[in-house]
Design a protein around this motif. Structure first.
Motif, PDB file in Angstrom:
ATOM      1  N   SER A  86      29.324  36.182  39.652  1.00 19.45           N
ATOM      2  CA  SER A  86      29.557  36.151  38.204  1.00 19.45           C
ATOM      3  C   SER A  86      30.983  36.579  37.861  1.00 19.45           C
ATOM      4  O   SER A  86      31.614  36.014  36.962  1.00 19.45           O
ATOM      5  N   LEU A  87      31.484  37.573  38.569  1.00 22.15           N
ATOM      6  CA  LEU A  87      32.845  38.038  38.310  1.00 22.15           C
ATOM      7  C   LEU A  87      33.898  37.000  38.687  1.00 22.15           C
ATOM      8  O   LEU A  87      35.041  37.095  38.243  1.00 22.15           O
ATOM      9  N   ALA A  88      33.530  36.015  39.478  1.00 30.08           N
ATOM     10  CA  ALA A  88      34.465  34.935  39.824  1.00 30.08           C
ATOM     11  C   ALA A  88      34.507  33.845  38.752  1.00 30.08           C
ATOM     12  O   ALA A  88      35.445  33.040  38.733  1.00 30.08           O
ATOM     13  N   ILE A  89      33.524  33.804  37.861  1.00 27.92           N
ATOM     14  CA  ILE A  89      33.460  32.746  36.852  1.00 27.92           C
ATOM     15  C   ILE A  89      34.738  32.641  36.023  1.00 27.92           C
ATOM     16  O   ILE A  89      35.299  31.550  35.900  1.00 27.92           O
ATOM     17  N   ASP A 145      42.511  35.744  29.717  1.00 24.36           N
ATOM     18  CA  ASP A 145      42.466  34.839  28.572  1.00 24.36           C
ATOM     19  C   ASP A 145      41.116  34.130  28.473  1.00 24.36           C
ATOM     20  O   ASP A 145      40.516  34.075  27.399  1.00 24.36           O
ATOM     21  N   TRP A 146      40.616  33.601  29.606  1.00 19.65           N
ATOM     22  CA  TRP A 146      39.332  32.897  29.576  1.00 19.65           C
ATOM     23  C   TRP A 146      38.221  33.863  29.176  1.00 19.65           C
ATOM     24  O   TRP A 146      37.393  33.547  28.323  1.00 19.65           O
ATOM     25  N   TYR A 147      38.195  35.051  29.766  1.00 15.83           N
ATOM     26  CA  TYR A 147      37.163  36.037  29.436  1.00 15.83           C
ATOM     27  C   TYR A 147      37.216  36.400  27.950  1.00 15.83           C
ATOM     28  O   TYR A 147      36.189  36.407  27.266  1.00 15.83           O
ATOM     29  N   CYS A 182      37.599  43.805  32.654  1.00 14.20           N
ATOM     30  CA  CYS A 182      36.735  42.960  33.487  1.00 14.20           C
ATOM     31  C   CYS A 182      37.521  42.482  34.713  1.00 14.20           C
ATOM     32  O   CYS A 182      37.003  42.461  35.828  1.00 14.20           O
ATOM     33  N   TYR A 183      38.787  42.127  34.510  1.00 11.58           N
ATOM     34  CA  TYR A 183      39.633  41.700  35.626  1.00 11.58           C
ATOM     35  C   TYR A 183      39.804  42.834  36.639  1.00 11.58           C
ATOM     36  O   TYR A 183      39.691  42.620  37.851  1.00 11.58           O
ATOM     37  N   ALA A 237      43.542  51.336  37.350  1.00 14.62           N
ATOM     38  CA  ALA A 237      44.157  50.908  36.095  1.00 14.62           C
ATOM     39  C   ALA A 237      43.143  50.663  34.977  1.00 14.62           C
ATOM     40  O   ALA A 237      43.529  50.391  33.846  1.00 14.62           O
ATOM     41  N   SER A 238      41.869  50.772  35.276  1.00 18.14           N
ATOM     42  CA  SER A 238      40.833  50.502  34.288  1.00 18.14           C
ATOM     43  C   SER A 238      40.752  51.594  33.230  1.00 18.14           C
ATOM     44  O   SER A 238      41.098  52.746  33.478  1.00 18.14           O
TER      45      SER A 238
END
Length: 164
Positions: free
Chosen positions: A24-27, A48-50, A66-67, A83-84
């Protein structure tokens, strides 16, 4: 892309949660690359997509966070990225309680429901595919996407299923 998304849902249904989460994280990476003229995934395209397609999943999870989570999980097998915004991301395993724990900040950790997160990312991708699948850019980049060829992939292998 449909097979990939179907397999994420099958992993969720089969209680194979880590595989579902990793995939899912690769979507956003895949969709961001398919939506790009060069067909290449980047941090900026992921975010940007997320932000455009999946930010509704959890109001506390930005595209950038998320990245970072994607990077730490896929590359280090960790839910912690320096960095989160959050020290870690945590999930209550689905089916272990009747309560749903989703979009909670617990001290310095972000809690997300794994089933909701994965399901909503898949839905976001399906919606995005439906809007874009007839564009030339989508067709060009999807031609390179890993997929199943039920009758083989001539001239390499014919007569049996091949994934390439």
């Amino acid at each position: 892309m449909k097979d990939f998304l179907d397999q994420i849902e099958a992993a969720l249904s089969g209680n194979i949660y880590l595989v579902a989460l990793f995939a899912s994280l690769a979507i956003p990476d895949i969709c961001g690359a398919v939506d790009a003229a060069d067909g290449i995934a980047t941090k900026e395209k992921y975010i940007d997509w997320y932000n455009k397609n999946a930010s509704h999943i959890c109001c506390y999870l930005s595209g950038e966070d998320c990245y970072f989570f994607r990077c730490s999980l896929l590359h280090q097998g960790s839910s912690q990225h320096q960095a989160s915004t959050y020290r870690r991301v945590l999930f209550v395993e689905p089916g272990k309680t009747t309560n749903v724990f989703h979009c909670n900040v617990l001290n310095d950790a972000l809690n997300i429901d794994l089933r909701i997160f994965c399901t909503e990312l898949v839905k976001s991708a399906r919606t995005w595919v439906a809007k874009n699948e007839n564009t030339d850019l989508f067709k060009k980049n999807m031609a390179k996407f890993m997929q199943r060829y039920p009758q083989g992939l001539p001239p390499y292998i014919v007569g049996i299923p091949v994934i390439s």
